[in-house]
Structure formats: C-alpha cells, structure tokens
Design a protein around this motif. Structure first.
Motif, PDB file in Angstrom:
ATOM      1  N   PHE A 231       0.839  -1.200   0.000  1.00  0.00           N
ATOM      2  CA  PHE A 231       0.000   0.000   0.000  1.00  0.00           C
ATOM      3  C   PHE A 231       0.876   1.253   0.000  1.00  0.00           C
ATOM      4  N   VAL A 232       1.877   1.257   0.876  1.00  0.00           N
ATOM      5  CA  VAL A 232       2.784   2.416   0.959  1.00  0.00           C
ATOM      6  C   VAL A 232       3.517   2.613  -0.368  1.00  0.00           C
ATOM      7  N   GLU A 233       3.933   1.521  -0.997  1.00  0.00           N
ATOM      8  CA  GLU A 233       4.632   1.619  -2.276  1.00  0.00           C
ATOM      9  C   GLU A 233       3.738   2.245  -3.347  1.00  0.00           C
ATOM     10  N   ARG A 234       2.487   1.786  -3.440  1.00  0.00           N
ATOM     11  CA  ARG A 234       1.571   2.333  -4.454  1.00  0.00           C
ATOM     12  C   ARG A 234       1.365   3.829  -4.243  1.00  0.00           C
ATOM     13  N   ARG A 235       1.119   4.216  -2.995  1.00  0.00           N
ATOM     14  CA  ARG A 235       0.872   5.636  -2.725  1.00  0.00           C
ATOM     15  C   ARG A 235       2.137   6.456  -2.954  1.00  0.00           C
ATOM     16  N   ALA A 236       3.299   5.897  -2.643  1.00  0.00           N
ATOM     17  CA  ALA A 236       4.559   6.602  -2.883  1.00  0.00           C
ATOM     18  C   ALA A 236       4.760   6.845  -4.374  1.00  0.00           C
ATOM     19  N   ARG A 237       4.478   5.845  -5.188  1.00  0.00           N
ATOM     20  CA  ARG A 237       4.643   6.004  -6.639  1.00  0.00           C
ATOM     21  C   ARG A 237       3.672   7.068  -7.179  1.00  0.00           C
ATOM     22  N   GLU A 238       2.473   7.109  -6.647  1.00  0.00           N
ATOM     23  CA  GLU A 238       1.508   8.127  -7.070  1.00  0.00           C
ATOM     24  C   GLU A 238       1.990   9.527  -6.707  1.00  0.00           C
ATOM     25  N   MET A 239       2.529   9.673  -5.485  1.00  0.00           N
ATOM     26  CA  MET A 239       3.009  10.978  -5.057  1.00  0.00           C
ATOM     27  C   MET A 239       4.214  11.409  -5.878  1.00  0.00           C
ATOM     28  N   ILE A 240       5.136  10.490  -6.133  1.00  0.00           N
ATOM     29  CA  ILE A 240       6.321  10.812  -6.942  1.00  0.00           C
ATOM     30  C   ILE A 240       5.902  11.192  -8.356  1.00  0.00           C
TER      31      ILE A 240
ATOM     32  N   PHE B 282      12.312  15.290 -11.373  1.00  0.00           N
ATOM     33  CA  PHE B 282      12.038  14.570 -10.120  1.00  0.00           C
ATOM     34  C   PHE B 282      11.933  13.078 -10.445  1.00  0.00           C
ATOM     35  N   GLU B 283      13.084  12.463 -10.660  1.00  0.00           N
ATOM     36  CA  GLU B 283      13.135  11.066 -11.101  1.00  0.00           C
ATOM     37  C   GLU B 283      13.563  10.160  -9.953  1.00  0.00           C
ATOM     38  N   ALA B 284      12.672  10.000  -8.997  1.00  0.00           N
ATOM     39  CA  ALA B 284      12.956   9.153  -7.832  1.00  0.00           C
ATOM     40  C   ALA B 284      12.589   7.702  -8.132  1.00  0.00           C
TER      41      ALA B 284
ATOM     42  N   VAL C 206      15.288   7.151   2.891  1.00  0.00           N
ATOM     43  CA  VAL C 206      15.707   7.777   1.635  1.00  0.00           C
ATOM     44  C   VAL C 206      17.213   7.682   1.516  1.00  0.00           C
ATOM     45  N   SER C 207      17.666   7.204   0.362  1.00  0.00           N
ATOM     46  CA  SER C 207      19.095   7.141   0.047  1.00  0.00           C
ATOM     47  C   SER C 207      19.296   7.770  -1.324  1.00  0.00           C
ATOM     48  N   GLY C 208      19.840   8.988  -1.350  1.00  0.00           N
ATOM     49  CA  GLY C 208      20.007   9.684  -2.620  1.00  0.00           C
ATOM     50  C   GLY C 208      18.670   9.943  -3.279  1.00  0.00           C
ATOM     51  N   ARG C 209      18.468   9.387  -4.481  1.00  0.00           N
ATOM     52  CA  ARG C 209      17.217   9.558  -5.205  1.00  0.00           C
ATOM     53  C   ARG C 209      16.281   8.373  -4.995  1.00  0.00           C
ATOM     54  N   ARG C 210      16.607   7.472  -4.061  1.00  0.00           N
ATOM     55  CA  ARG C 210      15.809   6.268  -3.851  1.00  0.00           C
ATOM     56  C   ARG C 210      15.006   6.339  -2.558  1.00  0.00           C
ATOM     57  N   LEU C 211      13.737   5.890  -2.644  1.00  0.00           N
ATOM     58  CA  LEU C 211      12.917   5.695  -1.461  1.00  0.00           C
ATOM     59  C   LEU C 211      12.894   4.201  -1.184  1.00  0.00           C
ATOM     60  N   LEU C 212      13.434   3.793  -0.043  1.00  0.00           N
ATOM     61  CA  LEU C 212      13.518   2.387   0.324  1.00  0.00           C
ATOM     62  C   LEU C 212      12.437   2.068   1.352  1.00  0.00           C
ATOM     63  N   ILE C 213      11.648   1.035   1.078  1.00  0.00           N
ATOM     64  CA  ILE C 213      10.548   0.637   1.957  1.00  0.00           C
ATOM     65  C   ILE C 213      10.819  -0.780   2.457  1.00  0.00           C
ATOM     66  N   SER C 214      10.813  -0.954   3.755  1.00  0.00           N
ATOM     67  CA  SER C 214      11.010  -2.286   4.323  1.00  0.00           C
ATOM     68  C   SER C 214       9.782  -3.150   4.031  1.00  0.00           C
ATOM     69  N   ARG C 215      10.021  -4.391   3.649  1.00  0.00           N
ATOM     70  CA  ARG C 215       8.911  -5.299   3.360  1.00  0.00           C
ATOM     71  C   ARG C 215       8.079  -5.573   4.612  1.00  0.00           C
ATOM     72  N   SER C 216       8.662  -5.410   5.782  1.00  0.00           N
ATOM     73  CA  SER C 216       7.931  -5.666   7.024  1.00  0.00           C
ATOM     74  C   SER C 216       7.138  -4.461   7.511  1.00  0.00           C
ATOM     75  N   THR C 217       7.065  -3.400   6.715  1.00  0.00           N
ATOM     76  CA  THR C 217       6.398  -2.172   7.135  1.00  0.00           C
ATOM     77  C   THR C 217       4.900  -2.376   7.341  1.00  0.00           C
TER      78      THR C 217
END
Length: 631
Positions: A390-399, A409-411, A425-436
C-alpha cells in the motif's frame, strides 16, 4: 587631485584583449582574462567598483585572495598596467552607473608587534587611506565600522585612518580619475621570524576584510545612488568559477562512495527481535551489517587531496571545508563500526543530548504517558493497517505528481528485505522495508516526510548546479529531520504516538551515552515509558546500531530549532532549495541574493494542504512540540 569627472587619460595604446573585454562588459557579459604579463581581470557582472591588487604571485598572498574573492577584481603585475586597465574599465562603468570607485588592497611589509616570544596577542594594524570627503569617505567609514564590529578571537585590529595629500601624490598611489580607497594590513597570518602560517587566523582575516570591503562598496553605491542592493553581501559573486565545480565534483565523488545510514543499519532486524524476545529481553541481540564497499583510508586520502585554494569565494570555501570535515567524521565512524570508539565518533558528529533537549523529551513522554497507559485507540488503529505494498503504491503516485510538476524529479522506489520496518531515503531512492505496517492515516504524513522533504530537497539541490546542495551541507541532518517532522504536522498526520516515539529516541540516546545497555534502555522505554514493545525495540535498534549512534536525537532537536526559527519570523522557502543546516540559513539567503542559487524547482505538495496556512500561522505565533497535536 583630479576630479572624478575629468577625462580619462590613455597612457598607451589599448591592447586588443582589453578592447574585447570592454565590449563584453558593455554587453553585460562576464569577463575573466589572464593578462599577458601576469595577473587577471575578472568581472562577473558590471558593478560600480573594482577591487585591485598589485604584486607578483608570491607577494602578499592574503591580499591577493581577498581581492579575487570579489565579483569584480583586477590582479595586476605593476602600477602602469593597473592604471591602464582601471582607467578604461572605470570610464565605461562610470558612464553606466554615474559613479565608480577603486579599492586597492595590499599588505604591510611586516607585523611589527608580533614575535614568536610575545606572551600575549597584541593588536595589529590596518591602514585605510581615502579622500577627506565625498562618497569614498562614506565607503571608508563603512569599512572601518565593519572591521571594528567583528568578534575578535585572536588579534584585535587597530585601524589607522589616513587622508590622501592634495593631488594624491602619496608613494604608490594609483594615478587615475576615480575615487580611490587603499587598504593595507599587517601580515598577522604568519610568524615574523619563521614565516609559518596560522591557518585559522588566515581564514578569519580573509573573511573579515573581504566582508568589510563589501560594506565599503555598498556604502559608496548608496551614497552615489549608483546601485541598490538588498544587503552588502548581494554585491558578491553571482557565478561559480571552474575551480568550484571541480572541487564540488571531487567532494561528491568521495561522498558517493558510501551510504552512511545503510552502512550502519542492521540487515537482520526481524531475526534480532526474535532473538531478543526469546531471551526474555535480557540479552542484547547480535546485529548484522552490510560489508563496507570502500577502503576508509583510501577515501580519506582522496578527501584530503582536494584543493580549496582556487575557489575565490570565502563563503564557498567555508562550506566545502565544513563538508570535508563532516565526511572525515563519517568515514571515521564507519571504520569504528562495532567498536567502543563508534559512540564517541558519533557524539562528535551529532553532538551530545543537551539537558534542555532531554527535558523537553521527558515532558512529552510524561504528558502523553497517561493516555498510553489507558491504551486509548484511534479509529485508524482498528482499521486494517497499511502494508509495504500500500505504501509503495501511494509513494509512486506521489512521486508521479511531483514529476508532473518538475520533470527532473526522477525518484525510484524499492521494497527491501534488509531494512527494519519503515522507510528510508538514500540519494534519489525511497527504500521501503517489506515488514512495514502502519496506521493507514499515517501514510500521507510519512510520505510527506520522506518524499516531500528528503527527496524534494535532493532534487531541488541538484537543480542548483552544485552537488553539495543535494548531498547536503555539513550538519544539515538536524534541520532536515526537523522539517520532515514538521511536514507530518502540516499534512495533518502528527499523532501522539509519533511524537512519543520521537521523544523516546532522545531519552534512549541519553541513556545509551550514560552507559545503559540495550536491554536496560528497552526496559526504560517499554516498562517505565509505556511504549509498545515493538516500538521500544525499534528505537533501541536504531540507537544501539553500529555500537551506539546518537543520531536519533536530532529529530526533536531539529524540530525545536525549526519552531524557534518560525517564531522569530523566519521563512521556510530557503530550506526547500537544498539540504541545509539551520546555521546556513543566512548563507543560502546571501547566495540567493547574489544570484548563485535559484528558487526551489518544486515546492512540497503538503504546502497546498487546506489547513497549512492556519498551521503555519500558529507555528509563527510560537508553539511547543506538544502543540503539534492540537491541530
């Protein structure tokens, strides 16, 4: 003395390169020309002044550096060459602005009061020579006032004021038709007998006299009405020289060889929790880390081989030196991972937990403690939580929306198995833990934190032309995390649980620095402060990683700094321009006023939240962290 309106005398035939330079200045173009016999003419934009230094390369090096720190300067090998160039350039600029002044910078032959055996630090001489009246006298007064206002650390300047004799016949005076101010200072940056340099004193001397020179130029411009500037610092450079770009790339190459947070973040968070729980929370679990991909000694050699002497801008010089020192500390921390030295290097980088910071954290936990013990539940805690998908989908929509507003804005978004629960966040990457797993109404707030602040300032910093502003100025993390937490408030997602977690991190850092073990700190949070066990473990994992990292105290510290900044009437806009510290706010304003930095390429989406104006107004009227829960 010649009148400022007298015709300019051409002492010899104008060389072709000077004719070309004058044409460029006339067209409003920048000029940077190395002279045939040594020296340089540099004008990054037309201004009603010129700073001049006359000597060979090896003589009076600090006066030379002060001169070339200016937006408009001339380094000349001798007087006749200087007079020819200044007469031609000055005549052109005087026609354009209605006035033109020359500041001639040099050093005295010696520092008469300084000896290697001197038990105290006596005053040193700065000589200022100018005409008795008129706009140049206003410039001299402004220069002297700026010098006398400095906070002295080593040597106190003693200013001696001299008047030009009638006809300006003093030895060494330039023969030209423009108002002239001459500055000479004692070479206090070096020992009289040995010639050894005092580096810190040298840097302070350059910054002080350069700033005083800008005060003089601003006073002359105001007195003559030739130019209006928002501040004297706006008269500095508006273009980077090639040496700045080279230094910036070199610093970034070192910074890019490692990811500090990933290097100190355990990769076995779930297994460590299981191990800790199986022990009855009595034995600290073993944390595992990624192997380092760099050789620390080689990275440090490269870092300290980067030259800074050709930057020609004291402000940028200081910013890169600070960044060099911060990278050195980060590399030292990595080299000490899982050793007893790790804590102390971390304390040097992030500072201790101050008594006032700990008091605020304890107050937050105490005020919200009764609610936590009663086990109150929000409506969102009853609903199904948001998982990593869910967090990944919403993050992609916001980006995608940010990219619609700014094509650069190429994250990238990555779901990872090797991170503790949460986002990073690491540089231009948003990292999401699978256990989130998180309450569903916290998703927008946490994405405003990670994307709307951390990723946004990375891309806005990239747009400034120097990589330093995307990787972050030294010490930027505290204000960056304070902004990110404030973004959660502006987006309407601040909760009591979140604020308690931020306060608990401070308490845990303080306990760790006082020698408490991981199990002791866990019990402090879970049993005495009523944090859920999973949350308490997440806190101690972050605080005890690598051997003990005090970084997590910066969230509450940065929030307090930001609230204080807003209550003092400060703006948020400069913070969106790149990753900067609270101490760099004025620097960013100056660089922006000089035209070296542009505005943010894209602004945070949470600024458009319908409640943001009211929440910002409340913050500007003065508020504490607990007040974030009332809106």
């Amino acid at each position: 003395m010649k009148s400022a309106s007298a015709p300019v005398a051409v002492k010899s035939r104008q060389p072709d390169w000077l004719t070309e330079a004058l044409a460029a200045i006339e067209a409003g173009k920048a000029v940077r020309k190395d002279l045939p016999d040594g020296g340089r003419l540099h004008i990054d934009r037309p201004l009603p002044f010129l700073c001049v230094h006359i000597s060979d390369v090896d003589h009076a090096p600090v006066a030379r550096e002060i001169t070339q720190a200016n937006a408009s300067y001339l380094l000349a090998p001798d007087g006749p060459t200087a007079e020819l160039i200044v007469s031609a350039v000055g005549a052109l600029l005087e026609r354009r602005f209605g006035a033109f002044m020359v500041l001639e910078m040099g050093e005295l032959a010696s520092d008469e009061l300084l000896t290697d055996k001197e038990p105290f630090l006596p005053p040193f001489t700065i000589e200022v020579t100018a005409e008795k009246a008129g706009p140049i006298r206003a410039a001299a007064r402004a220069f002297i006032a700026a010098i006398e206002a400095i906070q002295v650390k080593f040597r106190t300047p003693r200013v001696e004021v001299h008047n030009w004799p009638d006809g300006r016949t003093a030895a060494g005076a330039l023969d030209m038709a423009f108002p002239l101010m001459r500055v000479r200072f004692a070479p206090v940056y070096r020992q009289q007998e040995s010639g050894n340099i005092y580096p810190e004193l040298r840097e302070r001397l350059i910054a002080t006299i350069f700033d005083a020179g800008l005060h003089a130029f601003a006073a002359f411009a105001t007195s003559t009405g030739s130019l209006t500037a928002s501040t004297h610092r706006a008269l500095g450079r508006k273009a980077f020289v090639d040496a700045v770009v080279r230094t910036d790339r070199c610093i970034d190459e070192v910074a890019s060889t490692f990811d500090f947070l990933l290097a100190v973040t355990p990769i076995n968070a779930e297994a460590a929790w299981n191990e800790f729980a199986a022990s009855g929370f009595d034995r600290a679990p073993r944390f595992l880390y990624r192997p380092l991909t760099l050789q620390v000694e080689a990275a440090k050699r490269k870092l300290f081989s980067i030259p800074f002497e050709h930057l020609e801008d004291p402000v940028l010089y200081q910013l890169y030196r600070e960044k060099q020192q911060e990278l050195d500390l980060q590399l030292s921390i990595l080299s000490a991972r899982e050793t007893t030295k790790f804590i102390e290097f971390g304390r040097a980088l992030y500072g201790p937990v101050e008594a006032e910071l700990l008091r605020v954290a304890e107050a937050i936990l105490a005020v919200s403690d009764s609610g936590a013990k009663k086990g109150r539940h929000s409506a969102s805690s009853i609903r199904a939580p948001a998982d990593c998908h869910f967090v990944e989908r919403r993050a992609r929509e916001m980006i995608a929306e940010y990219q619609r507003r700014c094509s650069d804005f190429e994250a990238r978004v990555e779901v990872r198995d090797d991170l503790p629960s949460g986002l990073l966040v690491s540089g231009r990457r948003l990292l999401i833990s699978r256990s989130t797993l998180m309450p569903i109404d916290r998703v927008e707030a946490i994405l405003s934190h990670e994307i709307g602040v951390h990723l946004l300032t990375y891309f806005n910093g990239s747009a400034q032309g120097l990589r330093l502003f995307r990787s972050g100025l030294a010490g930027y993390e505290g204000m960056q995390e304070g902004l990110a937490v404030f973004a959660e408030y502006l987006s309407g997602g601040m909760t009591s649980e979140r604020l308690r977690l931020i306060a608990a991190r401070v308490v845990a850092c303080a306990a760790m620095l006082d020698g408490a073990s991981l199990p002791d700190t866990f019990r402090l949070l879970a049993r005495e402060r009523s944090l859920p066990e999973a949350d308490a473990f997440n806190v101690v994992l972050r605080v005890y990683r690598g051997g003990g990292l005090v970084k997590d105290a910066i969230y509450l510290r940065g929030l307090l700094q930001l609230l204080h900044h807003l209550a003092d009437g400060g703006a948020l806009e400069p913070f969106w321009m790149g990753k900067i510290a609270a101490s760099h706010f004025r620097v960013m304003q100056e660089l922006s006023a000089r035209g070296l930095l542009g505005g943010p390429a894209v602004r945070p989406m949470f600024i458009d939240h319908p409640q943001t104006p009211a929440r910002l107004e409340k913050a500007r009227s003065g508020m504490s962290p607990l007040d974030l829960l009332d809106s």
